[in-house]
Design a protein around this motif. Structure first.
Motif, short mmCIF file in Angstrom:
data_model
loop_
_atom_site.label_atom_id
_atom_site.label_comp_id
_atom_site.label_asym_id
_atom_site.label_seq_id
_atom_site.Cartn_x
_atom_site.Cartn_y
_atom_site.Cartn_z
N PHE A 172 2.33 -7.31 4.95
CA PHE A 172 1.81 -6.07 4.38
C PHE A 172 2.88 -4.99 4.48
N HIS A 173 3.30 -4.52 3.31
CA HIS A 173 4.43 -3.58 3.23
C HIS A 173 3.97 -2.25 2.63
N VAL A 174 4.72 -1.21 2.98
CA VAL A 174 4.32 0.15 2.65
C VAL A 174 5.32 0.80 1.71
N SER A 204 1.92 -1.84 14.30
CA SER A 204 3.04 -0.97 13.92
C SER A 204 3.45 -1.35 12.50
N ALA A 205 4.34 -0.56 11.92
CA ALA A 205 4.86 -0.88 10.58
C ALA A 205 5.54 -2.25 10.60
N CYS A 232 0.83 -1.20 0.00
CA CYS A 232 0.00 0.00 0.00
C CYS A 232 0.86 1.25 0.00
N ASP A 233 0.23 2.37 -0.37
CA ASP A 233 0.87 3.67 -0.31
C ASP A 233 0.90 4.11 1.15
N VAL A 234 1.85 4.97 1.50
CA VAL A 234 1.98 5.42 2.88
C VAL A 234 0.70 6.10 3.36
N PHE A 280 -5.89 3.07 6.89
CA PHE A 280 -6.99 2.25 6.40
C PHE A 280 -6.60 0.77 6.41
N PHE A 281 -5.38 0.46 5.99
CA PHE A 281 -4.92 -0.93 6.01
C PHE A 281 -4.91 -1.47 7.44
N ARG A 282 -4.40 -0.68 8.38
CA ARG A 282 -4.40 -1.13 9.80
C ARG A 282 -5.81 -1.43 10.28
N HIS A 283 -6.74 -0.53 9.97
CA HIS A 283 -8.13 -0.71 10.38
C HIS A 283 -8.70 -2.00 9.78
N SER A 284 -8.48 -2.22 8.50
CA SER A 284 -9.02 -3.41 7.83
C SER A 284 -8.38 -4.69 8.36
#
Length: 196
Positions: A105-107, A96-97, A74-76, A81-85
């Motif tokens: 899942f990488h940013v 955390s990252a 995903c984009d930074v 939104f990714f964390r929430h999902s």
């Protein structure tokens, strides 16, 4: 309102799914996997049509669905939104990252295009654009009042997104031009997660 239709897997023997925001991410990852000699047998790279669709894909392919090995890019700007999902799918809270990376899942720092332009350098990207016959379009963009005073990197980044289909076209080309020692870490890591 009709229910969102999650893209079905072509491979019935799929063991892993890489969830990416768009077709350009898919094009870049597919090309990098090919160049690195990574087998994608049993791995599907699915363009979700935007980060807001992640929850639907996690429901179908995650622990409550087909329970496949998951990864994503995903984009930074889409990290919250990714964390929430991921939390809603039962994959962890307050991620955390590093915790997201552990899940696969990488940013991308800013976004895919930014990562690829930085990895290649502006001179190489400009030459690729020239080789495609699009140099005049880049020059036209640079002459627009809103673009004056911006960096070459910013011009290239904007160029990639101003015409439909351009991101996808150039994502594969930029990925094919990368020195494999300079591939952005997020892209290498997401592929490694599903091919190891």
């Amino acid at each position: 309102m009709p229910e969102f239709a999650v893209q079905a897997l072509d491979d019935v023997d799929c063991r892993a799914v890489v969830l990416v925001e768009g077709e350009s991410d898919k094009a870049a990852l597919t090309e990098l996997a090919r160049r690195r000699g990574l087998p994608l047998d049993g791995v599907a790279i699915l363009a979700m049509g935007g980060a807001t669709n992640l929850g639907h894909y996690l429901a179908r392919y995650g622990p409550a669905g087909m329970d496949l090995r998951l990864a994503g890019l995903c984009d930074v700007g889409e990290v919250p939104f990714f964390r929430h999902s991921l939390r809603r799918a039962g994959l962890g809270a307050d991620l955390s990252a590093d915790a997201m990376a552990e899940l696969g899942f990488h940013v991308c720092d800013r976004d895919l295009e930014d990562e690829l332009i930085r990895a290649l350098g502006t001179d190489v990207v400009e030459q690729l654009i020239e080789d495609q016959g699009d140099g005049w379009q880049l020059q036209t963009l640079r002459q627009q009042p809103a673009q004056r005073g911006r960096s070459a990197h910013d011009h290239l980044h904007r160029f990639m997104g101003v015409r439909s289909g351009r991101k996808v076209h150039y994502a594969g080309l930029l990925a094919s031009a990368l020195d494999l020692d300079r591939v952005p870490m997020a892209l290498n890591d997401v592929l490694d997660h599903v091919t190891r």
